[in-house]
Design an enzyme around this catalytic site. Structure first.
Site: not given
Length: 153
Positions: A29-31
């Site tokens: 996932g991406y912050l």
């Protein structure tokens, strides 16, 4: 300076499975996924990493990757990462002394299969395996950080 030089391709058949030496289950996932940088959280089997990547300049970009505690990565994926989370199975393939990573995407991206090869320089010559199709290195639609926009939540 830590740089990543990578070429990315569409996969046209599943003959890579004949060459697979290892499989890794990945959740990522991406912050952050803005144009200038991405910050990714990834679990790979029982390990976890945070990766910061700079803006692509052709096939090259800055990359910093650090192992982090697995339980913390799970919390970050569940609570702070932009949804949805990418799920894929990575096949590690050694083809003519070069390591290829073949990603079979799961869930809403089922059917998409991409191959990547990290190389020491942009003009490095390597053999193309029989499962490799179109080069999509410079096609931003195939950046993992952009693929999450294609997954319904």
């Amino acid at each position: 300076m830590p740089t990543e030089i990578e070429h990315k391709y569409l996969v046209i058949n599943k003959s890579y499975k004949d060459f697979t030496q290892k499989r890794i289950t990945i959740h990522q996932g991406y912050l952050s996924k803005d144009k200038e940088r991405t910050v990714r959280i990834r679990t790979a089997n029982d390990k976890a990493f945070i990766t910061i990547k700079g803006k692509n300049n052709g096939d090259t970009r800055l990359e910093f990757e650090y192992e982090i505690p697995y339980k913390e990565a799970l919390m970050l994926l569940q609570q702070l990462c932009i949804k949805p989370i990418i799920e894929k199975t990575r096949h590690i393939v050694n083809y003519n002394d070069n390591i290829w990573e073949i990603d079979e995407f799961n869930g809403a991206l089922e059917g998409l299969i991409l191959a990547e090869i990290e190389i020491p320089s942009s003009n490095y010559k390597y053999d193309i395996p029989p499962f490799i199709g179109k080069n999509v290195t410079n096609d931003i639609r195939f950046l993992n950080s952009n693929l999450i926009d294609k997954i319904p939540e």
